[in-house]
Design an enzyme around this catalytic site. Structure first.
Site, PDB file in Angstrom:
ATOM      1  N   THR A   1       1.912   5.287  -4.941  1.00 36.70           N
ATOM      2  CA  THR A   1       2.906   5.678  -5.956  1.00 36.70           C
ATOM      3  C   THR A   1       3.809   4.504  -6.364  1.00 36.70           C
ATOM      4  OG1 THR A   1       4.475   6.286  -4.225  1.00 36.70           O
ATOM      5  CG2 THR A   1       3.073   8.055  -5.083  1.00 36.70           C
ATOM      6  N   LYS A   2       3.570   3.319  -5.809  1.00 36.13           N
ATOM      7  CA  LYS A   2       4.513   2.223  -6.026  1.00 36.13           C
ATOM      8  C   LYS A   2       4.255   1.510  -7.368  1.00 36.13           C
ATOM      9  CE  LYS A   2       6.844   2.639  -2.156  1.00 36.13           C
ATOM     10  NZ  LYS A   2       6.686   4.016  -1.694  1.00 36.13           N
ATOM     11  N   ASN A   3       5.115   0.512  -7.663  1.00 40.45           N
ATOM     12  CA  ASN A   3       5.021  -0.137  -8.977  1.00 40.45           C
ATOM     13  C   ASN A   3       3.816  -1.073  -9.096  1.00 40.45           C
ATOM     14  OD1 ASN A   3       7.317   1.294  -9.434  1.00 40.45           O
ATOM     15  ND2 ASN A   3       8.677  -0.471  -9.638  1.00 40.45           N
TER      16      ASN A   3
END
Ligand SMILES: Cc1ncc(COP(=O)(O)O)c(C=O)c1O
Length: 388
Positions: free
Chosen positions: A188-190
């Site tokens: 879910t990270k950038n």
């Protein structure tokens, strides 16, 4: 009375923006005959180091591993204390425990939701060795104050940058201010590599130690032992871990990182759209960055206070899900969890701001691949849940 029209498909919270370039690179790694730690990991480390302007970058297989190794490399021993925030993911606290040290929590500032720097000094004891600020949601902590305290008491700073790849504090890159910066490339990270992490550090000696610790404690570059230069003997010089990143993960990371700024621009647009459209609703909205700071726009956490919003937070989560909008909670405060209550005697009431925030917060979808239509669907669903 507005009539609400539900979307057809479920909007996944935190769905990554994956493109053809990384898919092709992953396939090419798989076809290459070497899918373990190798040249792509080395290239990803160089790219990340250059993106952050860090002296050194060491790839690992999660931010949890990055934190654990950083605490070990910081020389923590049993009985040492590490100060961190009550509003974080359990991995921050668990990594301190696994390094053999004792976590000490500090409550948050209710506006920034970051560690309340005015309360850190009262938590410092003669056993304190380090501070672990978490740049929550991508908003930088007040690092000047944290550095001042670190200098005054001789403490190390390990920055939890799981949300903070693009974050800058007064022009300085998050993760390069402290002794160690720990980044996450979780789904879910950038920047995503499925699972993955990176440690930035100023000192070459520490970077070497981290590399050794990440691969069983075997001498540096042990991953080259099966290369075309012929078999290389390794020596085990430490009791290390199996925390190395693979070339499959790095193949994703290299292309993800190349688009990190483009995706940041898109998430800022989404952030601005939410801010403009939600500001008239009875909700709390996340703090904007201070002048001179840069937000990573990793999370958009709203606050649903039942007395104002007319709905309980957990009912709101369910109502959003029923409207096919994926939502998250970042985070129920650390002292809400039974393990920490039993182990350290922490109670939610002792950290009232983190408790209140954790019981009210809801994270909205904020992926770069959301369309304006998706964002409008989220806003319409919120309005409908609130009866607006
Ligand atoms: C603040 C924080 N710290 C640490 C972690 C751990 O990251 P990882 O899943 O890469 O181990 C996370 C992951 O969600 C996080 O949000």
């Amino acid at each position: 009375m507005k009539s609400y029209c539900q979307r057809d498909s479920f909007l996944i919270f935190g769905a990554p923006a994956i493109e053809d370039a990384e898919i092709a690179e992953v396939v090419s790694v798989i076809r290459s005959g070497w899918i373990g730690t190798g040249p792509r990991v080395a290239a990803f480390e160089r790219d990340f180091q250059s993106y952050k302007g860090a002296a050194h970058a060491v790839a690992v297989n999660s931010a949890t591993a990055a934190l654990h190794l950083s605490f070990i490399a910081a020389g923590l021993k049993k009985g040492d204390e590490v100060i961190t925030t009550a509003n974080t993911f359990c991995a921050t606290v668990n990594a301190i425990i696994h390094a053999g040290a004792t976590p000490v929590l500090v409550d948050i500032d209710p506006i920034t939701c970051n560690i309340d720097v005015s309360r850190i000094e009262e938590a410092i004891t003669e056993r304190t060795r380090a501070i672990c600020p978490v740049h929550y949601a991508g908003l930088p902590c007040e690092m000047d104050e944290i550095e001042k305290l670190a200098r005054k008491y001789g403490l190390q700073i390990i920055e939890d940058c799981a949300h903070a790849i693009e974050t800058r504090y007064q022009g300085r890159e998050a993760g390069t201010i402290g002794d160690f910066g720990c980044f996450s490339f979780y789904v879910t990270k950038n920047v995503v590599t499925a699972e993955g992490g990176m440690i930035t550090t100023k000192q070459e000696g520490l970077a070497d130690r981290l590399k050794i610790l990440a691969l069983h404690g075997m001498t540096k570059d042990a991953w080259k032992r099966f290369g075309d230069a012929g078999y290389k003997h390794y020596k085990v010089v430490d009791a290390g871990f199996k925390y190395n990143m693979t070339d499959i993960q790095a193949a994703l990371g290299i292309h993800q990182l190349a688009r990190v700024e483009k995706n940041w621009v898109r998430r800022r647009e989404i952030w601005d759209r939410y801010s403009a459209r939600l500001k008239s609703l009875p909700l709390g909205l996340p703090a904007a960055p201070q002048e001179g700071d840069r937000h990573a726009y990793h999370l958009f956490p709203i606050r649903v206070n039942p007395a104002k919003a007319g709905i309980e937070r957990d009912d709101f989560l369910n109502e959003m899900t029923a409207r096919k909008i994926g939502v998250g909670v970042h985070y129920l405060s650390i002292p809400e969890h039974p393990f920490y209550q039993d182990e350290f005697g922490w109670t939610p009431d002792a950290f009232p701001e983190a408790k209140q925030f954790g019981r009210e917060t809801v994270s909205l979808p904020l992926s770069a691949n959301l369309t304006d239509r998706d964002v409008d669907d989220v806003i319409l669903a919120i309005e409908d849940c609130l009866g607006q």
